[in-house]
Scaffold this active site. Sequence first.
Site, PDB file in Angstrom:
ATOM      1  N   THR A 199       0.901  -1.155   0.000  1.00 10.62           N
ATOM      2  CA  THR A 199       0.000   0.000   0.000  1.00 10.62           C
ATOM      3  C   THR A 199       0.927   1.188   0.000  1.00 10.62           C
ATOM      4  O   THR A 199       2.090   1.067   0.318  1.00 10.62           O
ATOM      5  CB  THR A 199      -0.834   0.026   1.310  1.00 10.62           C
ATOM      6  OG1 THR A 199      -1.759  -1.053   1.311  1.00 10.62           O
ATOM      7  CG2 THR A 199      -1.612   1.322   1.505  1.00 10.62           C
ATOM      8  N   GLY A 253      -5.000  -4.995   6.975  1.00  2.81           N
ATOM      9  CA  GLY A 253      -6.067  -4.013   7.139  1.00  2.81           C
ATOM     10  C   GLY A 253      -7.073  -4.374   8.202  1.00  2.81           C
ATOM     11  O   GLY A 253      -7.592  -3.496   8.910  1.00  2.81           O
TER      12      GLY A 253
HETATM   13  N1  ASP Z   1      -3.574  -2.380   4.246  1.00  2.00           N
HETATM   14  C1  ASP Z   1      -3.879  -2.995   2.992  1.00  2.00           C
HETATM   15  C2  ASP Z   1      -5.181  -3.730   3.096  1.00  2.00           C
HETATM   16  O1  ASP Z   1      -5.399  -4.387   4.087  1.00  2.00           O
HETATM   17  C3  ASP Z   1      -2.877  -3.951   2.486  1.00  2.00           C
HETATM   18  C4  ASP Z   1      -1.438  -3.698   2.780  1.00  2.00           C
HETATM   19  O2  ASP Z   1      -1.058  -2.609   3.168  1.00  2.00           O
HETATM   20  O3  ASP Z   1      -0.630  -4.617   2.607  1.00  2.00           O
HETATM   21  O4  ASP Z   1      -5.935  -3.699   2.158  1.00  2.00           O
END
Ligand code: ASP
Length: 345
Positions: A199, A253
Amino acid sequence: MAKPLGMADTISRRTLLAAAGAAGLAPLSFSQSAQRAPHKGMPVAISSANGMRTTEKAMELLRAGQDGLDAAIAGVNIVEEDPNDMSVGYGGLPNERGVVELDSCCMHGPTYRAGAVASLRNIKTPSRVAKVVMERTDHVLLVGEGALEFARMHGFEETNLLTEAARKAWVKWKESLSKDDDYLEPPAASPLPARPTGTITCLTLNDKSEISGVTTTSGLAYKIPGRVGDSPIIGAGLYVDNQIGACGSTGRGEAVILSCGSRIVVENMRHGMTPEEACLDVLKRICDYTVDPLLLREKGRPNFEVNFYAVNKKGEFGGARIYRGGRYAVHDGTQNRLMDSAYLY
Ligand code: ASP
């Protein structure tokens, strides 16, 4: 480099804060240990480790006097449009059906407004759509088909977001899922990599001490269609309080949503913690509250990662995560660099 704070250190500081609160004293400040911009009033741009180009661009625009949110969004657009970053925007890894679904939110501190999109298909830059939601609607979050219609209405161009590299990675994942289905195993010579995550978040503080932020992602690779993580959720993947500071997150997340992570980091800063301490405190809570055996590895520790990145109104910044080895990008007005994240374990 940021000095790793040990858990005992964090706990004792928390205990002190709690004791001060119980005694009706003003919150203690630990800003002495914080990383900060070299001069008061100097702009700061902070991002996840994949955001060196982001902080560079954001700083260039901050220096040119552009709005802090525009600077942050222009910074993350570079990564959204880059097919080689397979965790964000164009080229991001798809859901379990091979469709790329993007999530993003943004928040503008000076006007205390926010916009977000979730499960958005076909648009390379969901962060820009999130900003238009903020500017042109009375809502905060649009999802799925409605978000795509809205993007079309505002002239965003549609593209197939699934690159060849992402399609091949998805096919390999799908073929490796089960020995009992009709897909043959992919060639043994190419082992399946760990399920990738990623992300990008970018937070800016300009020379007027205005704070803004954006988070954008393709989310968990091979997710169930419609699954939404923390990245488009105000208070989870991002929170900005123009009087206090801002926080953004990357990583699992679900853990960040459950902990209201970014919002609590900002609240911790309100009560006197430095950005780094504020992040570590929420990570500690996430670890304490994770009890599902499916999410635990040895010593009862989480089998996932969460990263927080934070900046406060004074220009102090920090990043932290559960396990050692993380980094974050920061431009403090004089130099653009990767810093080591603080960690719990
Ligand atoms: N935070 C993001 C999600 O859960 C994924 C990530 O940062 O790896 O969609």
